[in-house]
Design an enzyme around this catalytic site. Sequence first.
Site, short mmCIF file in Angstrom:
data_model
loop_
_atom_site.label_atom_id
_atom_site.label_comp_id
_atom_site.label_asym_id
_atom_site.label_seq_id
_atom_site.Cartn_x
_atom_site.Cartn_y
_atom_site.Cartn_z
CB SER A 151 -0.84 0.00 1.28
OG SER A 151 -1.53 1.22 1.44
CE1 TYR A 164 -4.76 -2.15 4.80
CE2 TYR A 164 -3.50 -0.16 4.39
CZ TYR A 164 -4.21 -1.24 3.91
OH TYR A 164 -4.39 -1.42 2.56
N1 LIG Z 1 -8.56 0.13 -1.92
C1 LIG Z 1 -7.46 0.82 -1.65
O1 LIG Z 1 -7.46 2.05 -1.68
C2 LIG Z 1 -6.18 0.09 -1.34
C3 LIG Z 1 -5.03 0.87 -1.17
C4 LIG Z 1 -3.84 0.24 -0.87
C5 LIG Z 1 -3.79 -1.13 -0.75
N2 LIG Z 1 -4.91 -1.87 -0.92
C6 LIG Z 1 -4.81 -3.32 -0.78
O2 LIG Z 1 -5.37 -3.94 -1.91
C7 LIG Z 1 -5.82 -5.25 -1.57
C8 LIG Z 1 -7.20 -5.47 -2.10
O3 LIG Z 1 -8.10 -4.64 -1.40
P1 LIG Z 1 -9.41 -3.99 -2.04
O4 LIG Z 1 -9.26 -2.54 -1.89
O5 LIG Z 1 -9.68 -4.57 -3.36
O6 LIG Z 1 -10.49 -4.46 -0.96
P2 LIG Z 1 -11.87 -5.28 -1.08
O7 LIG Z 1 -12.38 -5.37 0.30
O8 LIG Z 1 -12.73 -4.70 -2.14
O9 LIG Z 1 -11.38 -6.72 -1.56
C9 LIG Z 1 -10.61 -7.57 -0.71
C10 LIG Z 1 -11.05 -9.01 -0.91
O10 LIG Z 1 -10.25 -9.81 -0.01
C11 LIG Z 1 -11.11 -10.77 0.58
N3 LIG Z 1 -10.58 -11.22 1.87
C12 LIG Z 1 -10.59 -10.56 3.05
N4 LIG Z 1 -10.06 -11.34 4.01
C13 LIG Z 1 -9.71 -12.51 3.42
C14 LIG Z 1 -9.12 -13.69 3.89
N5 LIG Z 1 -8.79 -13.86 5.19
N6 LIG Z 1 -8.88 -14.70 3.01
C15 LIG Z 1 -9.23 -14.57 1.70
N7 LIG Z 1 -9.81 -13.47 1.20
C16 LIG Z 1 -10.04 -12.44 2.05
C17 LIG Z 1 -12.44 -10.05 0.76
O11 LIG Z 1 -13.52 -10.96 0.93
C18 LIG Z 1 -12.52 -9.25 -0.52
O12 LIG Z 1 -13.17 -9.98 -1.54
C19 LIG Z 1 -5.69 -5.34 -0.05
O13 LIG Z 1 -4.50 -6.03 0.28
C20 LIG Z 1 -5.60 -3.90 0.38
O14 LIG Z 1 -4.91 -3.75 1.61
C21 LIG Z 1 -6.12 -1.28 -1.20
#
Ligand SMILES: NC(=O)c1ccc[n+]([C@@H]2O[C@H](COP(=O)([O-])OP(=O)(O)OC[C@H]3O[C@@H](n4cnc5c(N)ncnc54)[C@H](O)[C@@H]3O)[C@@H](O)[C@H]2O)c1
Length: 288
Positions: A151, A164
């Site tokens: 991130s 986080y």
């Molecule tokens: N959205 C942002 O702005 C952002 C920014 C930086 C990093 N990220 C990272 O990107 C990645 C994806 O996040 P996103 O934004 O798409 O979120 P999201 O919540 O839309 O998708 C995350 C998915 O991971 C699944 N998940 C959660 N816990 C789990 C587990 N224990 N085992 C298997 N699956 C699991 C959820 O069910 C969901 O489908 C994450 O690692 C997040 O930290 C997101």
Amino acid sequence: MPTTKLIHFYQDKAVVVTGAASGIGLALAHLFAELGCKLALCDIDKKALNEVVKGIESTHPNTELYHSVLDVADEDAWVVFLAETAAALGGINLLINNAGIEGSGQPVWASTTASLKRVMDVNFYGMAYSTKHVLPYLSNEPWAALINVSSIFGLMAPPNTADYCASKFAIRGYTESLKAELALVHPHIQVHLVHPGGINTNITRLEHSQRFKERFLKTEPSALANKIANAVMHNRARIVYGYQSQRARLAARILPLAWLSSLLGKLVKGLGLEDDYHKDHSGFTTRK
Ligand SMILES: NC(=O)c1ccc[n+]([C@@H]2O[C@H](COP(=O)([O-])OP(=O)(O)OC[C@H]3O[C@@H](n4cnc5c(N)ncnc54)[C@H](O)[C@@H]3O)[C@@H](O)[C@H]2O)c1
């Protein structure tokens, strides 16, 4: 539309995406299906994962697709999932450790140890188990890549995100060290670190995270998925992309820590819970 070069590069590669049922993982699953990859998708959310699988089966009916419900924090389940994936797809070329959850969104003194542990279990250990157990599969392939999603909070650390940030800085440290190791023994395995900025997904499920979502989660996940696929094709190790990500990268690189902390404090002012910021809050032992 993906370029012919991208399709040619990825066609028939076996790709694993974790957290494929929502947000960035969902966008990656659709993109790699479009690029002609064989797919293994997993998520902890069975219902949402089944919907995604149904969607890909209808838009890309020729895709070889294996899927399974998986809690990435369960190491034993990883061993089984990877063996089943390799058997179903004939190997594994690319694994994306994308699954992740938000933190408590609270200052250190107010958040619980249980929440800290769950964030580390999912975000950090989920990535570490998968990485360790997939390496033998990747090393068998003439071309292979591992992508770990950190991130911009793996580059800098604003208030209310200690849990986080701990998990995302840990992903970064683990991945950078692994990259240096593999350069010595298996240089054909590409290792990539992704530092997304604000991406418009469902990650902010807590009520008090909604103001953060409105202010920062602005880039569409499909744009990030495209960026990742292109960067991996060109073997660019660090992928920084999404709302405010370039500013974050620059600030983390050039500002002294005291200035950076003060700037981040001002930037997110008003996004936390009021009760956690009373000067007379009941001390640093408020909750278990
Ligand atoms: N959205 C942002 O702005 C952002 C920014 C930086 C990093 N990220 C990272 O990107 C990645 C994806 O996040 P996103 O934004 O798409 O979120 P999201 O919540 O839309 O998708 C995350 C998915 O991971 C699944 N998940 C959660 N816990 C789990 C587990 N224990 N085992 C298997 N699956 C699991 C959820 O069910 C969901 O489908 C994450 O690692 C997040 O930290 C997101």
